[in-house]
Design a protein around this motif. Structure first.
Motif, PDB file in Angstrom:
ATOM      1  N   GLY A  99       0.857  -1.178   0.000  1.00 55.93           N
ATOM      2  CA  GLY A  99       0.000   0.000   0.000  1.00 55.93           C
ATOM      3  C   GLY A  99       0.889   1.221   0.000  1.00 55.93           C
ATOM      4  O   GLY A  99       2.035   1.165   0.454  1.00 55.93           O
TER       5      GLY A  99
ATOM      6  N   LYS B 280      -8.182   5.704   0.788  1.00 57.39           N
ATOM      7  CA  LYS B 280      -9.008   4.548   0.479  1.00 57.39           C
ATOM      8  C   LYS B 280      -8.575   3.872  -0.819  1.00 57.39           C
ATOM      9  O   LYS B 280      -8.708   2.664  -0.979  1.00 57.39           O
ATOM     10  CB  LYS B 280     -10.482   4.967   0.366  1.00 57.39           C
ATOM     11  CG  LYS B 280     -11.035   5.656   1.608  1.00 57.39           C
ATOM     12  CD  LYS B 280     -10.969   4.767   2.830  1.00 57.39           C
ATOM     13  CE  LYS B 280     -11.552   5.423   4.068  1.00 57.39           C
ATOM     14  NZ  LYS B 280     -10.682   6.485   4.612  1.00 57.39           N
TER      15      LYS B 280
ATOM     16  N   TYR C 205      -4.620   2.049  -0.216  1.00 54.94           N
ATOM     17  CA  TYR C 205      -4.374   1.215   0.961  1.00 54.94           C
ATOM     18  C   TYR C 205      -3.345   1.874   1.895  1.00 54.94           C
ATOM     19  O   TYR C 205      -2.625   2.789   1.512  1.00 54.94           O
ATOM     20  CB  TYR C 205      -3.893  -0.183   0.597  1.00 54.94           C
ATOM     21  CG  TYR C 205      -4.878  -1.059  -0.140  1.00 54.94           C
ATOM     22  CD1 TYR C 205      -6.100  -0.591  -0.595  1.00 54.94           C
ATOM     23  CD2 TYR C 205      -4.578  -2.388  -0.385  1.00 54.94           C
ATOM     24  CE1 TYR C 205      -6.980  -1.413  -1.259  1.00 54.94           C
ATOM     25  CE2 TYR C 205      -5.453  -3.228  -1.057  1.00 54.94           C
ATOM     26  CZ  TYR C 205      -6.653  -2.726  -1.502  1.00 54.94           C
ATOM     27  OH  TYR C 205      -7.533  -3.543  -2.171  1.00 54.94           O
ATOM     28  N   ASN C 206      -3.279   1.362   3.108  1.00 57.90           N
ATOM     29  CA  ASN C 206      -2.296   1.850   4.086  1.00 57.90           C
ATOM     30  C   ASN C 206      -0.884   1.506   3.622  1.00 57.90           C
ATOM     31  O   ASN C 206      -0.642   0.433   3.076  1.00 57.90           O
ATOM     32  CB  ASN C 206      -2.513   1.204   5.455  1.00 57.90           C
ATOM     33  CG  ASN C 206      -3.896   1.437   6.035  1.00 57.90           C
ATOM     34  OD1 ASN C 206      -4.460   0.544   6.657  1.00 57.90           O
ATOM     35  ND2 ASN C 206      -4.461   2.624   5.845  1.00 57.90           N
TER      36      ASN C 206
ATOM     37  N   THR D 241      -5.323  -2.670   5.912  1.00 58.74           N
ATOM     38  CA  THR D 241      -5.519  -3.127   4.537  1.00 58.74           C
ATOM     39  C   THR D 241      -4.447  -4.100   4.072  1.00 58.74           C
ATOM     40  O   THR D 241      -4.552  -4.648   2.973  1.00 58.74           O
ATOM     41  CB  THR D 241      -5.542  -1.930   3.572  1.00 58.74           C
ATOM     42  OG1 THR D 241      -4.295  -1.221   3.678  1.00 58.74           O
ATOM     43  CG2 THR D 241      -6.689  -0.981   3.885  1.00 58.74           C
TER      44      THR D 241
ATOM     45  N   ARG E 205      -5.448  -7.739   2.996  1.00 62.39           N
ATOM     46  CA  ARG E 205      -6.139  -7.751   1.698  1.00 62.39           C
ATOM     47  C   ARG E 205      -5.141  -7.619   0.557  1.00 62.39           C
ATOM     48  O   ARG E 205      -5.240  -8.319  -0.458  1.00 62.39           O
ATOM     49  CB  ARG E 205      -7.156  -6.611   1.648  1.00 62.39           C
ATOM     50  CG  ARG E 205      -7.883  -6.511   0.317  1.00 62.39           C
ATOM     51  CD  ARG E 205      -8.906  -5.386   0.324  1.00 62.39           C
ATOM     52  NE  ARG E 205      -9.558  -5.229  -0.966  1.00 62.39           N
ATOM     53  CZ  ARG E 205     -10.470  -4.320  -1.243  1.00 62.39           C
ATOM     54  NH1 ARG E 205     -10.857  -3.476  -0.295  1.00 62.39           N
ATOM     55  NH2 ARG E 205     -11.019  -4.240  -2.427  1.00 62.39           N
ATOM     56  N   SER E 206      -4.158  -6.734   0.719  1.00 61.86           N
ATOM     57  CA  SER E 206      -3.164  -6.545  -0.330  1.00 61.86           C
ATOM     58  C   SER E 206      -2.311  -7.790  -0.515  1.00 61.86           C
ATOM     59  O   SER E 206      -1.975  -8.166  -1.639  1.00 61.86           O
ATOM     60  CB  SER E 206      -2.280  -5.335  -0.004  1.00 61.86           C
ATOM     61  OG  SER E 206      -1.447  -5.006  -1.094  1.00 61.86           O
TER      62      SER E 206
ATOM     63  N   ASP F 236      -2.870   2.432  11.001  1.00 63.43           N
ATOM     64  CA  ASP F 236      -2.566   2.201   9.590  1.00 63.43           C
ATOM     65  C   ASP F 236      -1.232   1.478   9.406  1.00 63.43           C
ATOM     66  O   ASP F 236      -0.851   1.149   8.276  1.00 63.43           O
ATOM     67  CB  ASP F 236      -2.603   3.504   8.797  1.00 63.43           C
ATOM     68  CG  ASP F 236      -1.620   4.552   9.270  1.00 63.43           C
ATOM     69  OD1 ASP F 236      -1.517   4.760  10.499  1.00 63.43           O
ATOM     70  OD2 ASP F 236      -0.952   5.192   8.433  1.00 63.43           O
TER      71      ASP F 236
END
Length: 250
Positions: free
Chosen positions: A9, A16, A19-20, A39, A42-43, A65
């Motif tokens: 990210g 948003k 991503y972080n 996030t 998810r990444s 984050d």
């Protein structure tokens, strides 16, 4: 051994789209995370890396984050991968506040034997300002940098010549004198607040005051969702993008 860093990210705490900000140090032999924001799992899924393929996680500071995905990683390793523990690399001071102030609320479960950070991770404590080999071919050095006053925060030297800021206020002396002139870092991954006053992050306006020979080494990360409005306005610096991969010489 060829090392790469892949950005999982590149966005700010409030972004948003991107991503972080977190990264994966990769080779054929290892996958080491730098931070694990909300996030990040998810990444990792998007690039095909599962929690049991993570060999270690480096933690720079405890903002959500940067650590908000640790609970998911820990629980998945516990329940999906039969209590597999990954290494957690951080300073002793940071380890205490990470557990007590961030993770304990959701992960404290003494009835089942989970009451400490060490019950979920193989905790490896790293001294500040000491280059430490954490995997063959990979050395990390934690240095204290100012993000929010009176809160622990670290930036990283990776193999001595790549600098990763995590989050930090602008520090011209560190960037010019220490990182470039003294250490001759070839790559600088630096957080960048694109507009407004730089109370807790280096701003683009501040970073543009750096000499060109420093700017040429800088990749900008940790930016807001309006990043596209600033393309072509970053001097000799370059935006790094989500999932982009760059080489890290040993």
């Amino acid at each position: 051994m060829s090392l790469q860093i892949q950005m999982l990210g590149t966005g700010s705490a409030f972004a948003k789209t991107f991503y972080n900000t977190s990264a994966l140090i990769r080779s054929n032999e290892m996958n080491i995370l730098i931070d694990c924001g909300a996030t990040t799992p998810r990444s990792l899924h998007e690039i095909g890396v599962q929690p049991d393929q993570i060999d270690g996680i480096i933690i720079s500071h405890i903002h959500a984050d940067h650590v908000g995905g640790l609970e998911e990683i820990a629980f998945r390793l516990l329940y999906q991968y039969k209590n597999k523990k990954t290494k957690l690399f951080l300073t002793e001071s940071l380890a205490g506040v990470l557990w007590e102030n961030t993770l304990k609320g959701g992960m404290y479960n003494p009835a089942d034997g989970f009451s400490r950070l060490e019950d979920y991770f193989e905790v490896i404590l790293i001294e500040e300002n000491v280059p430490t080999s954490i995997q063959p071919g990979l050395t990390i050095e934690f240095i204290s940098t100012l993000h929010i006053p009176h809160k622990l925060n670290y930036s990283l030297f990776i193999n001595g010549r790549t600098f990763y800021s995590a989050d930090t206020q602008f520090n011209e002396e560190l960037l010019v004198q220490e990182i470039v002139n003294k250490r001759n870092c070839h790559t600088i991954l630096h957080d960048c607040q694109l507009s407004g006053n730089g109370f807790i992050h280096a701003t683009l306006e501040e970073l543009l005051t750096l000499p060109d020979y420093v700017q040429e080494r800088v990749y900008l990360m940790h930016y807001d969702d309006d990043m596209m409005n600033f393309v072509g306005k970053t001097g000799s610096m370059t935006f790094i993008h989500q999932h982009e991969v760059i080489e890290i010489p040993e």
